[in-house]
Design an enzyme around this catalytic site. Structure first.
Site, PDB file in Angstrom:
ATOM      1  CB  THR A 168      -1.071  -0.047   1.371  1.00  0.00           C
ATOM      2  OG1 THR A 168      -1.613   1.329   1.538  1.00  0.00           O
ATOM      3  CG2 THR A 168      -0.207  -0.293   2.674  1.00  0.00           C
ATOM      4  CG  ASP A 169      -1.289   4.869  -0.997  1.00  0.00           C
ATOM      5  OD1 ASP A 169      -2.019   4.440  -0.180  1.00  0.00           O
ATOM      6  OD2 ASP A 169      -1.685   5.909  -1.796  1.00  0.00           O
ATOM      7  CD  GLU A 170      -3.497   3.526   4.301  1.00  0.00           C
ATOM      8  OE1 GLU A 170      -3.361   3.928   5.675  1.00  0.00           O
ATOM      9  OE2 GLU A 170      -4.594   3.310   3.678  1.00  0.00           O
ATOM     10  CE  LYS A 214       0.413  -4.598   3.010  1.00  0.00           C
ATOM     11  NZ  LYS A 214       0.341  -6.062   2.455  1.00  0.00           N
ATOM     12  CE1 TYR A 220      -3.019  -2.340   5.777  1.00  0.00           C
ATOM     13  CE2 TYR A 220      -3.317  -0.069   5.287  1.00  0.00           C
ATOM     14  CZ  TYR A 220      -3.164  -1.210   4.829  1.00  0.00           C
ATOM     15  OH  TYR A 220      -3.120  -1.572   3.415  1.00  0.00           O
TER      16      TYR A 220
END
Length: 363
Positions: free
Chosen positions: A132-134, A162, A158
């Site tokens: 993810t970009d997060e 990741k 989260y």
């Protein structure tokens, strides 16, 4: 054959369906079937010998080792993850267990299997880790979009989990030579999206006559990627990506959350008008912002275009129209996923009254 983990979830099931629509290479689909995994997403594959489903956990080393030895896939596409920020704030343990420990276990099983292959198969094998970009944190309003060189600055349990899984995947390539590819995508939307996330939640709540909860001022910015475009990007990276490399996958569609909600309301006004003639915008309700809410994400997807020739096929206007239409045409699916487990989580997250007001999922 390829092994897909988390292939009954939102992105995973879309990928499995698109993969089998595009060719005849079989898929071994391993999914734990937590609240977000739904075999109804794959109902069209019932009886299709190209799709082999196994219910199981990526952290079950013996199961994964047996599947690899028996089925001998040429690639693993790793979607399986806990993925909802609000859930991670409420309880991070499942995120640590699945996203970090589970990915470690899967990497170890993949490495042990890969070492048994002959030289040609070993060279052709791929482990594609979907992220993810997060992991990159948050951006100022005028800051350049995230590139693959951006430092990791995760701000939620989260995204931290990741980020850890990304580092593990990188380390297993650089230390052990496992042919790993990593993709970091922006916010996905489209069919079969579990209605705890922004777009499906707004559609489902609007149709149910419930408030449309918008965190804070609604000016948080995300880059939106139609899920089928994401699937095509993964296929392309699996086909031609350079091992050890990371590819950012984005839709070139930066939108504020409030603008997304307005667009959904306007499309529903057109496609399914309210009986009282009012706009669905009347149902918008601003609620207290969540802790540590990142203000802006944006993906610079020039590397995957430059190296692999991939660009999204959908604009946001075309993708969101298809998405709203899908939810209007599939009310039975929505009713099916609003199960007891989903309602219990909503009650735990918001309290009973908040569950009813904010999601319309609890009765």
């Amino acid at each position: 054959m390829i092994l897909v983990t988390g292939g009954a979830g939102f992105i995973g099931s879309n990928f499995v369906l698109d993969w089998l629509a595009a060719g005849n290479e079989p898929v071994l689909n391993l999914d734990k079937l937590t609240y977000a995994g739904n075999l109804a997403n794959l109902a069209s594959l019932q009886g299709d010998a190209r799709h082999v489903f196994v219910q199981g956990d990526i952290g079950d080393s013996a199961l994964v080792a047996r599947l690899l030895a028996e089925r001998r896939p040429r690639a693993i596409v790793h979607f399986a993850a806990e993925s909802h920020v609000d859930r991670s704030i409420h309880g991070a343990q499942d995120f640590i267990a699945t996203n970090i420990v589970g990915t470690f276990s899967l990497l170890e099983a993949a490495r042990a299997y890969w070492l048994t292959l002959d030289e040609a198969d070993k060279a052709a094998f791929r482990f594609l880790h979907v992220s993810t970009d997060e992991v990159y944190g948050t951006l100022a309003p005028d800051a350049p979009a995230f590139t693959e060189k951006h430092a990791y600055e995760p701000n939620s349990p989260y995204s931290a989990s990741k980020a850890a899984s990304d580092h593990l995947a990188r380390a297993w390539h650089h230390t052990y030579g496992l042919p790993v590819l990593t993709t970091n995508c922006s916010n996905n939307y489209g069919p079969w999206h579990f209605p705890e996330k922004l777009i499906p939640l707004m559609i489902v709540n609007a149709l149910a006559g419930k408030p449309l909860p918008v965190y804070g001022d609604g000016q948080q910015v995300r880059d939106w990627l139609y899920v089928k475009d994401h699937c095509s990007a993964i296929r392309r990276v699996l086909e031609a990506g350079r091992t050890g490399e990371t590819y950012n996958v984005g839709g070139w569609n930066e939108k504020t959350n409030l603008a997304i909600v307005h667009t959904i309301c306007d499309l529903l006004d057109e496609m399914r008008p309210r009986p009282d003639g009012q706009s669905y915008r009347a149902q918008i309700t601003h609620v207290q912002d969540r802790p540590g809410h990142d203000r802006r994400y944006a993906i610079d997807a020039r590397k995957i275009e430059r190296e692999l020739g991939w660009r999204p096929a959908e604009t946001f206007d075309s993708g969101i129209r298809k998405t709203v239409r899908w939810y209007l045409d599939n009310p039975e699916w929505v009713q099916g996923v609003q199960s007891g487990a989903y309602r219990e989580w909503v009650a735990a997250q918001y309290g009973h009254e908040g569950a009813d007001a904010r999601t319309g999922a609890a009765s």
